[in-house]
Design a protein around this motif. Structure first.
Motif, mmCIF file in Angstrom:
data_model
loop_
_atom_site.group_PDB
_atom_site.id
_atom_site.type_symbol
_atom_site.label_atom_id
_atom_site.label_comp_id
_atom_site.label_asym_id
_atom_site.label_seq_id
_atom_site.Cartn_x
_atom_site.Cartn_y
_atom_site.Cartn_z
ATOM 1 N N MET A 166 -16.597 -5.184 11.537
ATOM 2 C CA MET A 166 -16.427 -5.165 10.060
ATOM 3 C C MET A 166 -15.314 -6.134 9.618
ATOM 4 S SD MET A 166 -17.690 -3.466 7.452
ATOM 5 C CE MET A 166 -18.268 -1.913 8.107
ATOM 6 N N ILE A 167 -15.532 -6.814 8.541
ATOM 7 C CA ILE A 167 -14.463 -7.649 7.938
ATOM 8 C C ILE A 167 -14.321 -7.187 6.491
ATOM 9 C CG2 ILE A 167 -13.784 -9.985 7.225
ATOM 10 C CD1 ILE A 167 -15.493 -11.046 9.505
ATOM 11 N N THR A 168 -13.128 -7.063 6.056
ATOM 12 C CA THR A 168 -12.936 -6.652 4.649
ATOM 13 C C THR A 168 -11.767 -7.415 4.010
ATOM 14 O OG1 THR A 168 -12.683 -4.790 3.154
ATOM 15 C CG2 THR A 168 -11.379 -4.737 5.156
ATOM 16 N N LEU A 169 -11.753 -7.388 2.721
ATOM 17 C CA LEU A 169 -10.677 -8.040 1.950
ATOM 18 C C LEU A 169 -9.622 -7.009 1.600
ATOM 19 C CD1 LEU A 169 -12.973 -9.968 -0.521
ATOM 20 C CD2 LEU A 169 -11.739 -10.980 1.386
ATOM 21 N N LEU A 170 -8.406 -7.450 1.430
ATOM 22 C CA LEU A 170 -7.316 -6.544 1.061
ATOM 23 C C LEU A 170 -6.625 -7.043 -0.196
ATOM 24 C CD1 LEU A 170 -5.764 -6.072 4.609
ATOM 25 C CD2 LEU A 170 -7.105 -4.387 3.360
ATOM 26 N N SER A 171 -5.890 -6.121 -0.800
ATOM 27 C CA SER A 171 -5.148 -6.506 -2.013
ATOM 28 C C SER A 171 -4.051 -7.499 -1.634
ATOM 29 C CB SER A 171 -4.514 -5.261 -2.647
ATOM 30 O OG SER A 171 -3.496 -5.660 -3.522
ATOM 31 N N ILE A 205 -22.215 -6.928 -12.802
ATOM 32 C CA ILE A 205 -21.478 -5.807 -12.191
ATOM 33 C C ILE A 205 -21.319 -6.122 -10.696
ATOM 34 C CG2 ILE A 205 -21.602 -3.355 -11.566
ATOM 35 C CD1 ILE A 205 -23.244 -3.035 -14.199
ATOM 36 N N PHE A 206 -20.096 -5.978 -10.187
ATOM 37 C CA PHE A 206 -19.821 -6.377 -8.798
ATOM 38 C C PHE A 206 -19.820 -5.159 -7.865
ATOM 39 C CE2 PHE A 206 -18.289 -9.686 -11.407
ATOM 40 C CZ PHE A 206 -18.586 -10.830 -10.708
ATOM 41 N N GLN A 207 -20.240 -5.412 -6.638
ATOM 42 C CA GLN A 207 -20.199 -4.343 -5.621
ATOM 43 C C GLN A 207 -19.387 -4.859 -4.432
ATOM 44 O OE1 GLN A 207 -24.115 -2.972 -4.666
ATOM 45 N NE2 GLN A 207 -24.146 -1.727 -6.524
ATOM 46 N N ILE A 208 -18.369 -4.099 -4.072
ATOM 47 C CA ILE A 208 -17.499 -4.478 -2.971
ATOM 48 C C ILE A 208 -17.526 -3.354 -1.937
ATOM 49 C CG2 ILE A 208 -15.096 -4.999 -2.319
ATOM 50 C CD1 ILE A 208 -16.353 -7.104 -4.080
ATOM 51 N N TYR A 209 -17.549 -3.705 -0.671
ATOM 52 C CA TYR A 209 -17.587 -2.679 0.377
ATOM 53 C C TYR A 209 -16.266 -2.612 1.122
ATOM 54 C CZ TYR A 209 -22.492 -2.722 -0.639
ATOM 55 O OH TYR A 209 -23.675 -2.637 -1.291
ATOM 56 N N ALA A 210 -15.886 -1.409 1.518
ATOM 57 C CA ALA A 210 -14.664 -1.239 2.311
ATOM 58 C C ALA A 210 -14.915 -0.166 3.396
ATOM 59 C CB ALA A 210 -13.530 -0.816 1.392
ATOM 60 N N ILE A 211 -14.035 -0.112 4.342
ATOM 61 C CA ILE A 211 -14.218 0.897 5.404
ATOM 62 C C ILE A 211 -13.118 1.949 5.313
ATOM 63 C CG2 ILE A 211 -15.492 -0.453 7.099
ATOM 64 C CD1 ILE A 211 -12.785 -1.051 8.414
ATOM 65 N N THR A 212 -13.461 3.139 5.725
ATOM 66 C CA THR A 212 -12.452 4.207 5.778
ATOM 67 C C THR A 212 -12.025 4.380 7.241
ATOM 68 O OG1 THR A 212 -14.135 5.855 6.084
ATOM 69 C CG2 THR A 212 -13.454 5.411 3.820
ATOM 70 N N ASP A 213 -11.048 5.258 7.471
ATOM 71 C CA ASP A 213 -10.584 5.446 8.858
ATOM 72 C C ASP A 213 -11.660 6.042 9.762
ATOM 73 O OD1 ASP A 213 -10.516 7.717 7.397
ATOM 74 O OD2 ASP A 213 -8.718 8.537 8.380
ATOM 75 N N ASP A 214 -12.605 6.849 9.170
ATOM 76 C CA ASP A 214 -13.703 7.380 10.010
ATOM 77 C C ASP A 214 -14.918 6.448 9.957
ATOM 78 O OD1 ASP A 214 -14.236 7.826 7.439
ATOM 79 O OD2 ASP A 214 -14.734 9.969 7.634
ATOM 80 N N MET A 215 -14.677 5.248 9.632
ATOM 81 C CA MET A 215 -15.657 4.162 9.693
ATOM 82 C C MET A 215 -16.854 4.360 8.767
ATOM 83 S SD MET A 215 -14.087 2.220 11.707
ATOM 84 C CE MET A 215 -15.258 0.976 12.211
#
Ligand SMILES: Nc1ncnc2c1ncn2[C@@H]1O[C@H](COP(=O)(O)OP(=O)(O)OP(=O)(O)O)[C@@H](O)[C@H]1O
Length: 458
Positions: free
Chosen positions: A26-31, A68-78
């Motif tokens: 997984m790759i994600t963006l951060l603030s 409308i934008f959709q952004i995906y992120a991961i949680t600690d339990d994936m």
């Protein structure tokens, strides 16, 4: 086999930074604001998790504003969760703009229109005033053409009448530029439009300090008017026949005024000798057509008494600019004597016709003293009377030119000689107009050779 999840943090990560035994799941963006806190040190996992949970700010161009934008992120339990960003601010802006434009067009349009009209009118008026001022300042331009409604506005509906002359009534007026004018409403003339306009153009080109300036005109067939510069001191006639209590002008002032008038007429004669002079108003005379050698009194309007005899008597001489010399002479006589030339209420019957009476008095110093008490003033008066007597000679040929009149006025008294005595014109002389009623006219005997001063050649 137990598997571990690692998180790599960095803005410039390369593929070689990943161990060979690891897969990228997984790759994600951060603030960016949060990340900036850690500079080049990797944040703890819990901080990374929190950052991912909080999401991040999105910057995007206006062209995407309605999407409308959709952004995906991961949680600690994936588990994946979707972050939905609706560009509310953009939508608000859009609605605000729609409402603003609607309000502007529905409510604002009439206001804007009124403002535009006012602005246009102001600019238009200012332009008109500027043009008037420009035309007044630049002598080569023709007079301004006014409509009849302009004339009514200028004179405030003919509110203030200044006087009445042979050509019509004169009213006081104010131009948009603020300049005061005298508006002469002409009585119906038989002239056609072409005559009127070309005459106005001729008069309008005359610019001299001693000639009243024609500022504009009005011509709409039935209504014709001339707009002149306003003369603050009014007409000279009120200074000639002043009432008791008035402060009369002294001889010096009268002399200076006569010099100014002579200069004005001399200027006109210099440049406009082609005029057909018939009456005392310079250009207007030609607006009243004459197709005969003899000009009838009704056609040749003007002020009786100032009119040269050749304008209505046969066989006196051709009509020329010398008719003006005659008119000037009659005026000069009145200015010198401070009285009308023809005065039925004179103290003595011999004084009824002033030029005749004054001629007899010229040799009698005592009588002239009555006109002026001071020696210097008496001298000036005497000079004016002698020149006037030359100007009112019956035959146009015996009258001096205006240039000579000026020379005489400006020259020495000693060089002046007495002209022939003016006589009453014999009433049997034929008058071509049955309506003409002339009680008295002057003549010097057309047979007698006038004594021409050696100093002045006419
Ligand atoms: N430019 C002017 N400024 C101020 N007042 C004027 C002007 N022109 C005329 N008037 C006034 O209007 C009156 C009439 O003037 P108008 O020129 O029509 O006749 P007039 O010169 O008296 O006689 P005529 O018709 O024989 O020339 C004058 O007596 C004067 O009082």
């Amino acid at each position: 086999m137990k598997a571990y999840s690692y998180a790599l943090y960095g803005s410039d990560l390369l593929i070689r930074d990943i161990e060979d035994s690891c897969n990228i799941t997984m790759i994600t963006l951060l603030s960016s604001q949060e990340v900036d806190r850690y500079k080049r040190v990797s944040p703890p996992y819990t901080d990374l998790h929190n950052m991912m949970a909080e999401g991040f700010n999105l910057l995007y161009s206006e062209s995407y504003s309605s999407e409308i934008f959709q952004i995906y992120a991961i949680t600690d339990d994936m588990h994946l969760f979707a972050l939905r960003l609706v560009p509310v601010a953009v939508l608000n802006l859009f609605f605000f703009l729609v409402h603003f434009l609607a309000a502007k067009f529905i409510l604002g349009a009439p206001c804007v229109l009124i403002l535009l009209i006012l602005k246009w009118m102001r600019r238009h008026q200012a332009a008109d005033a500027n043009i008037e001022e420009f035309l007044l300042a630049h002598n080569n331009f023709l007079p301004i053409r006014y409509s009849y409604s302009d004339i009514k506005k200028i004179t405030k509906n003919f509110k203030c009448k200044l006087g009445e002359g042979g050509y019509g009534s004169v009213y006081r007026g104010i131009l948009r530029s603020g300049n005061e004018v005298a508006v002469k409403i002409l009585n119906k003339s038989k002239s056609n439009g072409q005559d009127f306009i070309s005459e106005v153009a001729t008069i309008g080109r005359i610019h001299h300090i001693n000639v009243v300036q024609l500022v504009g005109f009005c011509f709409n067939y039935s209504k014709q008017a001339l707009v002149y510069d306003f003369m603050l001191n009014g007409s000279l006639d009120k200074h000639i026949s002043y009432k008791d209590g008035d402060d009369p002008l002294n001889s010096k002032k009268m002399y200076e005024i006569s010099l100014g008038i002579a200069r004005g007429i001399e200027y006109l004669h210099r440049g406009y000798q082609s005029f057909t002079p018939k009456v005392s108003d310079f250009g207007l005379a030609r607006l009243y057509p004459t197709d005969r050698n003899i000009v009838s009194l009704t056609a040749a309007r003007g002020t009786l008494g100032y009119m040269a005899p050749e304008l209505f008597y046969k066989d006196i001489g051709g009509i020329s600019y010398k008719a003006y010399v005659y008119s000037f002479g009659m005026l000069l006589m009145e200015m010198a004597g401070r009285r009308r030339n023809l005065n039925a209420h004179a103290e003595r019957s011999s004084q009824i016709y002033f030029p005749l009476w004054v001629y007899d008095q010229l040799g009698k110093e005592k009588e002239l003293e009555r006109v002026d008490a001071i020696e210097e003033e008496r001298e000036t008066t005497r000079k004016m009377i002698i020149i006037a007597l030359w100007c009112i000679q019956l035959s146009p040929n015996d009258r001096p030119s205006m240039r000579k009149v000026l020379d005489m006025l400006e020259g020495d008294m000693d060089r002046l000689q007495l002209p022939p005595k003016p006589l009453l014109y014999p009433m049997e002389a034929s008058v071509d107009d049955a309506d003409a009623e002339i009680e008295l006219e002057t003549v010097s005997s057309s047979l007698s050779t006038p004594i021409v001063s050696s100093g002045y050649q006419f």
